[in-house]
Design an enzyme around this catalytic site. Structure first.
Site, short mmCIF file in Angstrom:
data_model
loop_
_atom_site.label_atom_id
_atom_site.label_comp_id
_atom_site.label_asym_id
_atom_site.label_seq_id
_atom_site.Cartn_x
_atom_site.Cartn_y
_atom_site.Cartn_z
N ASP A 24 3.83 4.42 -0.73
CA ASP A 24 4.80 4.15 -0.41
C ASP A 24 4.98 4.90 1.49
O ASP A 24 4.33 5.21 1.87
CB ASP A 24 6.16 5.00 -1.14
CG ASP A 24 7.74 4.27 -0.25
OD1 ASP A 24 7.46 2.71 0.03
OD2 ASP A 24 8.70 4.48 -0.49
N ASN A 26 3.75 1.54 3.18
CA ASN A 26 3.17 0.92 4.23
C ASN A 26 3.73 0.60 5.34
O ASN A 26 3.90 0.03 6.47
CB ASN A 26 2.40 -0.24 3.29
CG ASN A 26 1.09 0.29 2.02
OD1 ASN A 26 1.51 1.63 2.48
ND2 ASN A 26 1.06 -0.58 1.60
N TRP A 29 4.88 2.28 8.09
CA TRP A 29 3.54 2.56 8.73
C TRP A 29 3.25 1.41 10.30
O TRP A 29 3.12 1.64 10.81
CB TRP A 29 2.48 2.81 8.16
CG TRP A 29 1.52 3.32 8.76
CD1 TRP A 29 0.42 4.51 9.16
CD2 TRP A 29 0.43 2.40 9.37
NE1 TRP A 29 -0.89 4.28 9.63
CE2 TRP A 29 -0.48 2.90 9.60
CE3 TRP A 29 0.13 0.74 8.83
CZ2 TRP A 29 -2.26 2.28 10.53
CZ3 TRP A 29 -1.23 0.23 9.53
CH2 TRP A 29 -2.31 0.94 10.23
N ASN A 72 8.96 -5.65 -7.55
CA ASN A 72 8.74 -5.74 -6.00
C ASN A 72 8.86 -7.39 -6.07
O ASN A 72 8.61 -7.90 -4.99
CB ASN A 72 7.47 -5.34 -5.57
CG ASN A 72 7.05 -3.84 -5.41
OD1 ASN A 72 6.34 -3.31 -5.71
ND2 ASN A 72 8.73 -3.16 -5.30
N TRP A 73 8.95 -7.77 -7.26
CA TRP A 73 9.28 -9.03 -6.86
C TRP A 73 10.12 -9.47 -6.76
O TRP A 73 10.40 -11.17 -6.11
CB TRP A 73 9.16 -10.16 -8.59
CG TRP A 73 8.21 -9.89 -9.71
CD1 TRP A 73 8.02 -9.32 -10.67
CD2 TRP A 73 6.95 -11.16 -9.40
NE1 TRP A 73 6.95 -9.57 -11.34
CE2 TRP A 73 6.22 -10.60 -10.86
CE3 TRP A 73 6.67 -11.67 -8.55
CZ2 TRP A 73 4.74 -10.88 -10.64
CZ3 TRP A 73 4.62 -12.79 -8.81
CH2 TRP A 73 4.75 -11.93 -9.80
N SER A 196 10.97 5.52 -9.71
CA SER A 196 10.67 4.33 -9.26
C SER A 196 10.07 3.98 -10.86
O SER A 196 9.09 2.65 -10.36
CB SER A 196 10.03 4.00 -8.13
OG SER A 196 10.55 4.61 -7.12
C1 FPP Z 1 5.53 0.90 0.09
O1 FPP Z 1 5.26 0.74 0.61
C2 FPP Z 1 3.85 0.05 -1.47
C3 FPP Z 1 3.90 -0.61 -2.20
C4 FPP Z 1 4.48 -2.44 -2.05
C5 FPP Z 1 2.54 -1.02 -3.16
C6 FPP Z 1 1.56 -0.38 -2.39
C7 FPP Z 1 0.60 -1.19 -2.11
C8 FPP Z 1 -0.72 -1.07 -1.46
C9 FPP Z 1 -0.79 -0.03 -1.14
C10 FPP Z 1 -1.34 -2.82 -1.21
C11 FPP Z 1 -1.57 -3.31 -2.40
C12 FPP Z 1 -2.02 -2.81 -3.10
C13 FPP Z 1 -3.84 -3.35 -4.72
C14 FPP Z 1 -4.75 -2.92 -5.16
C15 FPP Z 1 -3.34 -4.82 -3.52
P1 FPP Z 1 6.69 -0.03 1.25
O2 FPP Z 1 6.36 -1.70 1.47
O3 FPP Z 1 7.96 -0.09 0.38
O4 FPP Z 1 6.44 0.22 2.76
P2 FPP Z 1 7.89 0.78 3.48
O5 FPP Z 1 8.78 2.15 1.99
O6 FPP Z 1 7.51 1.85 4.64
O7 FPP Z 1 9.43 -0.66 3.19
#
Ligand code: FPP
Length: 244
Positions: A24, A26, A29, A72-73, A196
């Site tokens: 979690d 990304n 970041w 996530n959809w 989750s």
């Molecule tokens: C959560 O970050 C992360 C995800 C939705 C899944 C993780 C995905 C990756 C590392 C990339 C995809 C991997 C592959 C193999 C295709 P977030 O978006 O919820 O972050 P936030 O909570 O800061 O918004």
């Protein structure tokens, strides 16, 4: 000359065989760097490679990563299609190297909803790497723990299993993860404290570790800290503490 040489961290005693990671943070970041959210997912993919190698160095044999959940959809359509594309591109660009490095790839999740082309790419990655044994990378993609349990129940009923014959061991054989031992340690990055819908059956007795570090910044040192914390925990599986 610098006389202050960095001291090596103390060696770990007990290493988990199987780690699950909820990657979690990304989006945050990327936001912290004024970048689009997608740049965070790209950095997240780069980090998977780095952490996979660190897992090998620490002696971890199975790494399950939560890459895309059934929930996530509900994200904006361009983010969903971006994540789908990213998995395809990652397979295209990294499969050879992963194979050369002895990585066995597994997939946990539903294939429905994933494009035919991406399904083919996933099947190809599993097929090419099926005899590798340096480490197993299990990619939870279009994965949900409740959906997995429902899918298992449907197949158990379809197979006509006698209710009296159903045991926890037999039930586990109907899960997507039937080829894997249960996770010993679940790590969540990004500061939240939730499962989750991740490996909810399999993680019944896993140790849980959460860190505020966003996934793209979770490096070998952070992994070491998680493993050191795991090493300090006493796993009791419902029993009384052992006498010290
Ligand atoms: C959560 O970050 C992360 C995800 C939705 C899944 C993780 C995905 C990756 C590392 C990339 C995809 C991997 C592959 C193999 C295709 P977030 O978006 O919820 O972050 P936030 O909570 O800061 O918004």
């Amino acid at each position: 000359m610098n006389s202050q040489r960095p001291t090596a961290p103390p060696p770990l005693g007990r290493t988990p065989h199987h780690i699950g990671i909820i990657m979690d943070g990304n989006g945050r970041w990327a936001q912290a760097r004024s970048l689009p959210r997608f740049a965070g997912h790209q950095a997240g993919v780069d980090n998977i490679r780095r952490i996979l190698e660190s897992c090998v160095e620490f002696g971890v044999k199975v790494l399950t990563i939560y890459a895309f959940s059934t929930e996530n959809w509900h994200r904006p359509p361009d983010e969903v299609s971006g994540l789908m594309r990213l998995l395809g591109l990652t397979i295209q660009r990294q499969l050879n190297e992963l194979h050369k490095n002895g990585v066995r790839i597994l997939h946990s999740g539903r294939m429905d909803g994933i494009s035919h082309h991406l399904q083919e790419q996933i099947r190809h990655a599993l097929d090419v790497t099926r005899y590798n044994d340096r480490i197993t990378l299990n990619v939870a993609f279009n994965y949900g723990g409740r959906a997995e349990i429902l899918d298992a129940v449907r197949r158990i009923i379809a197979d006509g299993i006698d209710p009296e014959a159903l045991s926890e061991e037999l039930f586990s054989q109907y899960l997507y993860t039937s080829a894997l031992p249960d996770p010993d340690l679940i790590i969540r990055t990004g500061g939240e404290w939730r499962l989750s819908n991740f490996l909810i059956w399999q993680a019944a007795y896993a140790e849980y570790y959460a860190t505020p570090t966003y996934w793209p910044d979770f490096d070998e040192k952070e992994l070491y800290n998680a493993l050191a914390e795991y090493d300090r925990r006493e796993r009791r599986f419902g029993r009384v503490p052992s006498p010290s």
